[in-house]
Design an enzyme around this catalytic site. Structure first.
Site, PDB file in Angstrom:
ATOM      1  N   GLY A 130       0.822  -1.200   0.000  1.00  0.00           N
ATOM      2  CA  GLY A 130       0.000   0.000   0.000  1.00  0.00           C
ATOM      3  C   GLY A 130       0.857   1.251   0.000  1.00  0.00           C
ATOM      4  O   GLY A 130       2.008   1.242  -0.454  1.00  0.00           O
ATOM      5  N   CYS A 131       0.334   2.326   0.522  1.00  0.00           N
ATOM      6  CA  CYS A 131       1.036   3.611   0.535  1.00  0.00           C
ATOM      7  C   CYS A 131       2.358   3.510   1.290  1.00  0.00           C
ATOM      8  O   CYS A 131       2.393   3.075   2.438  1.00  0.00           O
ATOM      9  CB  CYS A 131       0.156   4.677   1.192  1.00  0.00           C
ATOM     10  SG  CYS A 131       0.980   6.266   1.402  1.00  0.00           S
ATOM     11  N   PHE A 132       3.449   3.933   0.651  1.00  0.00           N
ATOM     12  CA  PHE A 132       4.753   3.798   1.305  1.00  0.00           C
ATOM     13  C   PHE A 132       4.906   4.711   2.516  1.00  0.00           C
ATOM     14  O   PHE A 132       5.735   4.456   3.381  1.00  0.00           O
ATOM     15  CB  PHE A 132       5.930   3.953   0.348  1.00  0.00           C
ATOM     16  CG  PHE A 132       5.890   5.092  -0.651  1.00  0.00           C
ATOM     17  CD1 PHE A 132       5.193   6.268  -0.414  1.00  0.00           C
ATOM     18  CD2 PHE A 132       6.566   4.965  -1.864  1.00  0.00           C
ATOM     19  CE1 PHE A 132       5.191   7.299  -1.340  1.00  0.00           C
ATOM     20  CE2 PHE A 132       6.570   5.995  -2.800  1.00  0.00           C
ATOM     21  CZ  PHE A 132       5.881   7.165  -2.537  1.00  0.00           C
TER      22      PHE A 132
END
Length: 218
Positions: free
Chosen positions: A51-53
């Site tokens: 997902g979002c880093f």
């Protein structure tokens, strides 16, 4: 008639999007021999996409033995990926993190436990409302030992949950560091609405689940 036109347009878009991930160049990445990153000053490196880093970077940096977590891109077939480029879903890359860790304090197996324990393991192509191939879950291996650790844990988790685990398993090839403004984003922007509503709650869920893995200041 209008409904059918919209439906077929959606199908076409969906198919084009997925073709970008399963073309011959992407398949070559998946089938490549893994590249092993040697120790540097006694520190090892591991690579994960979940997902979002921004979220993943903060989670790993809370773990004992992790020296640094760097946001970037990996798993794709294009060179020099950018944030804008990866968001098209056509580069093959996913938002990923490079974990620099001390193997004397935390081992790769534990980092894999952190990976599976800090996400929705059944969600395909995303985490929460962050959806698209650039947010898909990928866990990278650098040698056969790491690959077997990943596969065994993935199989055990699937059996435990009675569900298919979404994480793809890729041979590591290259990690591209993301733009400077993405680094340490959660720590530097605590009042950002995404950080407050998504990143911090995800981090807190992880902390509650694995208190024994946390650094003393976390």
């Amino acid at each position: 008639m209008k409904k059918w036109i919209v439906f077929f347009a959606f199908v076409l878009l969906f198919n084009c999007h997925n073709t970008a991930q399963v073309n011959s160049k992407q398949q070559a990445v998946i089938n490549a021999e893994p590249i092993e990153v040697s120790l540097q000053n006694g520190k090892a490196r591991a690579y994960f996409a979940s997902g979002c880093f921004w979220c993943v970077e903060a989670i790993y940096e809370s773990v004992k033995g992790v020296e640094e977590s760097i946001s970037g891109y990996s798993g794709g077939h294009t060179k020099n990926p950018t944030y804008a480029g990866s968001n098209t879903g056509r580069t093959g890359h996913a938002e990923a993190v490079e974990i620099i860790y001390d193997p004397k304090i935390v081992n790769f197996e534990t980092l894999v436990d952190v990976y599976f324990g800090s996400q929705n393991v059944t969600q395909v192509n995303g985490q929460g409302n962050d959806r698209g191939s650039q947010y898909r879950s990928i866990i990278f291996y650098q040698n056969e030992v790491q690959k077997q650790i990943i596969l065994k844990k993935k199989e055990a988790l699937a059996k435990k949950l009675g569900a298919k685990i979404a994480a793809e398993v890729y041979p590591f090839q290259k990690f591209w560091i993301a733009e400077d403004y993405h680094q340490n984003y959660e720590r530097l922007h605590p009042n950002n609405s995404y950080i407050r509503n998504v990143s911090i709650p995800r981090l807190n869920r992880f902390k509650a689940k694995f208190p024994e893995l946390l650094k003393d200041n976390h």
